[in-house]
Design a protein around this motif. Structure first.
Motif, PDB file in Angstrom:
ATOM      1  N   LYS A 195       0.830  -1.203   0.000  1.00  0.00           N
ATOM      2  CA  LYS A 195       0.000   0.000   0.000  1.00  0.00           C
ATOM      3  C   LYS A 195       0.868   1.258   0.000  1.00  0.00           C
ATOM      4  N   ARG A 196       2.013   1.196   0.713  1.00  0.00           N
ATOM      5  CA  ARG A 196       2.873   2.382   0.765  1.00  0.00           C
ATOM      6  C   ARG A 196       3.476   2.690  -0.603  1.00  0.00           C
ATOM      7  N   THR A 197       3.814   1.649  -1.338  1.00  0.00           N
ATOM      8  CA  THR A 197       4.341   1.864  -2.687  1.00  0.00           C
ATOM      9  C   THR A 197       3.281   2.496  -3.573  1.00  0.00           C
ATOM     10  N   ILE A 198       2.056   2.011  -3.473  1.00  0.00           N
ATOM     11  CA  ILE A 198       0.954   2.556  -4.263  1.00  0.00           C
ATOM     12  C   ILE A 198       0.728   4.026  -3.920  1.00  0.00           C
ATOM     13  N   LYS A 199       0.739   4.363  -2.632  1.00  0.00           N
ATOM     14  CA  LYS A 199       0.521   5.751  -2.212  1.00  0.00           C
ATOM     15  C   LYS A 199       1.643   6.654  -2.694  1.00  0.00           C
ATOM     16  N   ALA A 200       2.878   6.165  -2.616  1.00  0.00           N
ATOM     17  CA  ALA A 200       4.020   6.964  -3.069  1.00  0.00           C
ATOM     18  C   ALA A 200       3.963   7.181  -4.580  1.00  0.00           C
ATOM     19  N   MET A 201       3.570   6.147  -5.323  1.00  0.00           N
ATOM     20  CA  MET A 201       3.435   6.284  -6.770  1.00  0.00           C
ATOM     21  C   MET A 201       2.356   7.302  -7.129  1.00  0.00           C
ATOM     22  N   ARG A 202       1.254   7.271  -6.382  1.00  0.00           N
ATOM     23  CA  ARG A 202       0.164   8.219  -6.648  1.00  0.00           C
ATOM     24  C   ARG A 202       0.628   9.658  -6.382  1.00  0.00           C
ATOM     25  N   TYR A 203       1.397   9.850  -5.313  1.00  0.00           N
ATOM     26  CA  TYR A 203       1.923  11.179  -5.012  1.00  0.00           C
ATOM     27  C   TYR A 203       2.848  11.649  -6.130  1.00  0.00           C
ATOM     28  N   ALA A 204       3.765  10.779  -6.558  1.00  0.00           N
ATOM     29  CA  ALA A 204       4.700  11.136  -7.629  1.00  0.00           C
ATOM     30  C   ALA A 204       3.950  11.472  -8.906  1.00  0.00           C
ATOM     31  N   HIS A 205       2.926  10.710  -9.204  1.00  0.00           N
ATOM     32  CA  HIS A 205       2.118  10.951 -10.400  1.00  0.00           C
ATOM     33  C   HIS A 205       1.420  12.304 -10.305  1.00  0.00           C
ATOM     34  N   ASP A 206       0.855  12.602  -9.130  1.00  0.00           N
ATOM     35  CA  ASP A 206       0.159  13.872  -8.938  1.00  0.00           C
ATOM     36  C   ASP A 206       1.107  15.060  -9.040  1.00  0.00           C
TER      37      ASP A 206
END
Length: 288
Positions: A195-206
């Motif tokens: 889940k942390r990887t997914i959240k970090a990827m979403r932040y980077a994408h945003d």
């Protein structure tokens, strides 16, 4: 084909023969075990012939039993607990030679990856990496080994590499706080997805960064968040996942980026490193 194979089975139940109903009942109640059975083993378990199992898969709309079994595996891989995985491994390996079984499985995962990985996406990932201002690499748990491996070699090629450390969620975000549209974020995760990887990827994408996702399938949450998804097959081996094919993909990225990188002189840099390693006695000297 509907990705939820259990729903497909339930919808098709009224037209099943008696033998097919036995297969359906077993799969619905024991899908974690059925997902890794051969057609012959599943048939023996529910007292029907292997051909009945094959016809059952065709009745559901699959091209054959292997496709149906893969649908089951894809569905459950991110759901099984470690204890369930150990139980399933007993079904997979039985009395086989485990060494040969695991090595052959790894060979098959590399072969499938070589056949299915997108060359276009691979080339896009290479270009994105070499043209980026900063390279952030993030992988947790077993994927941390891949992230650190990639980071080690990228640091020999580029000056702008940061492997994000595994800390609390807030500390992860602090490490990628300044990521922007000139940067690349490489997220690595395989079942069970972090889940942390997914959240970090979403932040980077945003934040506008180019997000590269290295994962096992195009339908994984990692691939769905990535601008450039790179998929390498990962197979379940007892309580762990084999990451041999993902490591081969990482190796290919390292070699390709080193060959394509502009403004770097690898031979000169490694000559300096060799001199430094010798001066500070980094490696054990062996007589040739």
């Amino acid at each position: 084909m509907n990705n939820d194979i259990l729903s497909v089975i339930e919808e098709a139940a009224p037209r099943f023969s008696k033998g097919q109903r036995n297969i359906a009942k077993y799969i619905l109640e024991n899908y974690d075990k059925a997902a890794f059975m051969t057609a012959s083993k599943l048939g023996k378990t529910v007292n029907v012939s292997e051909s009945t199992v094959v016809r059952f898969a065709a009745e559901l709309g699959y091209s054959g039993y292997p496709e149906m079994r893969k649908a089951l595996q894809d569905m459950i891989r991110n759901c099984l607990t470690s204890v369930q995985r150990i139980e399933v491994s007993k079904e997979i390996f039985g009395n086989q030679d485990i060494l040969s079984a695991v090595l052959n499985s790894d060979i098959e995962q590399i072969r499938l990856t070589m056949e299915e990985v997108s060359r276009d996406d691979f080339d896009k990932a290479v270009q994105a990496i070499i043209n980026s201002e900063h390279i952030y690499i993030f992988g947790l748990r077993s994927s941390a080994a891949l992230a650190n491996f990639m980071g080690f070699y990228f640091n020999l090629i580029f000056e702008n590499v940061r492997v994000v450390n595994e800390n609390a969620v807030s500390e992860v975000f602090e490490q990628i706080l300044r990521i922007n549209e000139r940067d690349v974020f490489i997220g690595l995760s395989f079942p069970r997805y972090s889940k942390r990887t997914i959240k970090a990827m979403r932040y980077a994408h945003d934040r506008g960064a180019t997000v590269i996702g290295i994962t096992d399938t195009t339908v994984s949450p990692i691939a769905k968040l990535a601008d450039i998804p790179l998929c390498a097959k990962s197979d379940m081996v007892s309580f762990l996942d084999s990451l041999v094919a993902p490591l081969s993909l990482v190796n290919a990225l390292i070699v390709a980026t080193s060959a394509a990188a502009k403004g770097t002189d690898l031979e000169t840099d490694f000559a300096k490193l060799e001199k430094m390693w010798a001066e500070y006695d980094v490696y054990e000297k062996t007589d040739v």
